[in-house]
Write a protein that holds these residues in place. Structure first.
Motif, short mmCIF file in Angstrom:
data_model
loop_
_atom_site.label_atom_id
_atom_site.label_comp_id
_atom_site.label_asym_id
_atom_site.label_seq_id
_atom_site.Cartn_x
_atom_site.Cartn_y
_atom_site.Cartn_z
N LEU A 238 -53.24 4.43 -50.59
CA LEU A 238 -52.32 4.76 -51.68
C LEU A 238 -52.95 5.67 -52.73
CD1 LEU A 238 -50.48 1.36 -52.30
CD2 LEU A 238 -49.55 3.45 -51.26
N ASP A 239 -54.27 5.72 -52.79
CA ASP A 239 -54.93 6.60 -53.76
C ASP A 239 -54.97 8.05 -53.29
OD1 ASP A 239 -56.74 5.69 -51.76
OD2 ASP A 239 -58.44 6.38 -52.96
N VAL A 240 -54.66 8.30 -52.00
CA VAL A 240 -54.71 9.67 -51.49
C VAL A 240 -53.39 10.11 -50.87
CG1 VAL A 240 -57.20 9.59 -51.08
CG2 VAL A 240 -55.62 8.97 -49.23
N ALA A 241 -52.41 9.21 -50.79
CA ALA A 241 -51.17 9.55 -50.08
C ALA A 241 -49.98 8.78 -50.63
CB ALA A 241 -51.33 9.25 -48.58
N ASP A 242 -48.80 9.40 -50.53
CA ASP A 242 -47.54 8.71 -50.74
C ASP A 242 -47.09 8.16 -49.38
OD1 ASP A 242 -47.63 9.52 -53.35
OD2 ASP A 242 -46.10 11.08 -53.13
N VAL A 243 -46.82 6.87 -49.32
CA VAL A 243 -46.50 6.21 -48.05
C VAL A 243 -45.02 5.84 -48.02
CG1 VAL A 243 -46.98 4.24 -46.56
CG2 VAL A 243 -48.85 5.31 -47.86
N VAL A 244 -44.34 6.23 -46.96
CA VAL A 244 -42.96 5.84 -46.72
C VAL A 244 -42.93 5.00 -45.45
CG1 VAL A 244 -40.60 6.60 -46.25
CG2 VAL A 244 -42.06 7.91 -47.84
N GLY A 245 -42.65 3.71 -45.62
CA GLY A 245 -42.59 2.79 -44.49
C GLY A 245 -41.15 2.65 -44.00
N VAL A 246 -40.93 2.89 -42.72
CA VAL A 246 -39.58 2.87 -42.13
C VAL A 246 -39.51 1.79 -41.06
CG1 VAL A 246 -37.91 4.18 -40.77
CG2 VAL A 246 -39.19 5.32 -42.59
N GLY A 247 -38.46 0.97 -41.13
CA GLY A 247 -38.27 -0.08 -40.14
C GLY A 247 -38.81 -1.43 -40.55
N ILE A 248 -39.16 -1.57 -41.83
CA ILE A 248 -39.83 -2.77 -42.33
C ILE A 248 -38.89 -3.97 -42.24
CG2 ILE A 248 -41.06 -3.79 -44.27
CD1 ILE A 248 -42.35 -1.21 -43.11
N ARG A 249 -39.41 -5.09 -41.71
CA ARG A 249 -38.61 -6.31 -41.65
C ARG A 249 -39.47 -7.57 -41.65
NH1 ARG A 249 -39.00 -3.41 -37.10
NH2 ARG A 249 -39.33 -4.45 -35.09
N GLY A 250 -40.78 -7.43 -41.80
CA GLY A 250 -41.68 -8.55 -41.97
C GLY A 250 -42.60 -8.23 -43.13
N ILE A 251 -42.44 -8.92 -44.27
CA ILE A 251 -43.15 -8.50 -45.48
C ILE A 251 -43.40 -9.71 -46.37
CG2 ILE A 251 -41.00 -8.00 -46.74
CD1 ILE A 251 -42.48 -5.54 -47.92
N SER A 252 -44.51 -9.66 -47.10
CA SER A 252 -44.88 -10.74 -48.01
C SER A 252 -44.49 -10.39 -49.44
CB SER A 252 -46.39 -10.98 -47.94
OG SER A 252 -47.10 -9.87 -48.48
N GLN A 253 -44.48 -11.40 -50.29
CA GLN A 253 -44.18 -11.16 -51.70
C GLN A 253 -45.21 -10.21 -52.31
OE1 GLN A 253 -43.58 -14.67 -54.13
NE2 GLN A 253 -44.04 -13.58 -56.02
N GLU A 254 -46.47 -10.38 -51.96
CA GLU A 254 -47.52 -9.50 -52.50
C GLU A 254 -47.21 -8.04 -52.18
OE1 GLU A 254 -52.28 -8.43 -51.85
OE2 GLU A 254 -51.36 -10.07 -50.71
N GLU A 255 -46.75 -7.78 -50.96
CA GLU A 255 -46.48 -6.40 -50.57
C GLU A 255 -45.26 -5.84 -51.29
OE1 GLU A 255 -47.88 -6.01 -46.02
OE2 GLU A 255 -46.60 -7.75 -46.44
N VAL A 256 -44.26 -6.67 -51.50
CA VAL A 256 -43.10 -6.23 -52.28
C VAL A 256 -43.53 -5.84 -53.69
CG1 VAL A 256 -40.91 -6.96 -53.29
CG2 VAL A 256 -41.44 -7.56 -50.92
N GLU A 257 -44.39 -6.65 -54.29
CA GLU A 257 -44.86 -6.37 -55.64
C GLU A 257 -45.69 -5.09 -55.69
OE1 GLU A 257 -46.86 -9.99 -56.54
OE2 GLU A 257 -45.02 -11.08 -57.07
#
Length: 229
Positions: free
Chosen positions: A122-141
């Motif tokens: 994340l310090d060197v790139a903008d990330v676009v995640g496509v197809g996400i359907r398994g995720i933790s609260q930490e990752e949402v935050e």
């Protein structure tokens, strides 16, 4: 997943070579397969540093060729992305086709886990995640706190194709493409370590990737998380 690259290369010997869209035998374009890179066993940190250095050398030596890295688990993507960003000399975009966000700060005691691969860049790139359907609260935050993190959930992809526009709007140019095979629904791709129901289908995904390659400069890519069965 350590057996994934060999399985892909073996399967490639049984694929028909004529492509109806290109109207040609794709093998004549010239595809060179390098030997597998054996990383140090001193731990994930040294191994990832070694991979980043090796990928950086490859980017210098390969000239105008297009690099495709075969994995292996998703942790290997972060060093390659960092090497590409360093070579580019500026912030890049990352298109992440994946069932999981991989935005944990660390997982099972290491920041170099497959579950932390996108957080590491994340310090060197903008990330676009496509197809996400398994995720933790930490990752949402993390995604909510980071301007450079965009999540497109799998259930958004079925009502219409507007998600394609949103994904491209959030992607700067140029980009790195990382393709975790668990992006696909397990009915298409059961051979992966962490399958999640409800993923992408074949032709809709190809339509999106055609747009990506038309509208963005793709510097490099990887295919990861195949676990042969």
């Amino acid at each position: 997943t350590g057996l994934g690259p060999d399985a892909i290369l073996t399967a490639s010997q049984y694929v028909e070579l004529w492509d109806q869209e290109a109207g040609r035998d794709l093998s004549v374009m010239g595809i060179h397969t390098l030997p597998a890179l054996e990383l140090t066993r001193e731990g994930p940190g040294p191994a990832m540093a070694e991979l980043e250095a090796a990928f950086g050398v490859l980017l210098v030596e390969m000239g105008g060729r297009f690099p495709v890295m075969l994995g292996g688990e998703h942790s290997i993507s972060a060093p390659a992305i960092r090497a590409v960003a360093a070579r580019h000399g500026a912030r890049i975009g990352v298109l992440q086709m994946d069932a999981h966000a991989d935005l944990r700060r660390s997982y099972e005691g290491t920041p170099h886990s497959h579950a932390s691969a996108m957080y590491r860049v994340l310090d060197v790139a903008d990330v676009v995640g496509v197809g996400i359907r398994g995720i933790s609260q930490e990752e949402v935050e993390v995604a909510e706190a980071e301007r450079g993190a965009t999540l497109i959930y799998a259930d958004e992809m079925w009502a219409s194709d507007e998600w394609m526009d949103r994904a491209l709007e959030c992607l700067p140019d140029p980009i790195y493409l990382t393709f975790d095979v668990d992006y696909f629904d397990p009915s298409l791709m059961p051979s992966t370590g962490t399958p999640e129901p409800g993923g992408g289908d074949w032709y809709r995904t190809l339509s999106f990737l055609k747009r990506v390659f038309r509208e963005r400069t793709v510097l490099a890519m990887d295919v990861v998380e195949l676990a042969p069965i």
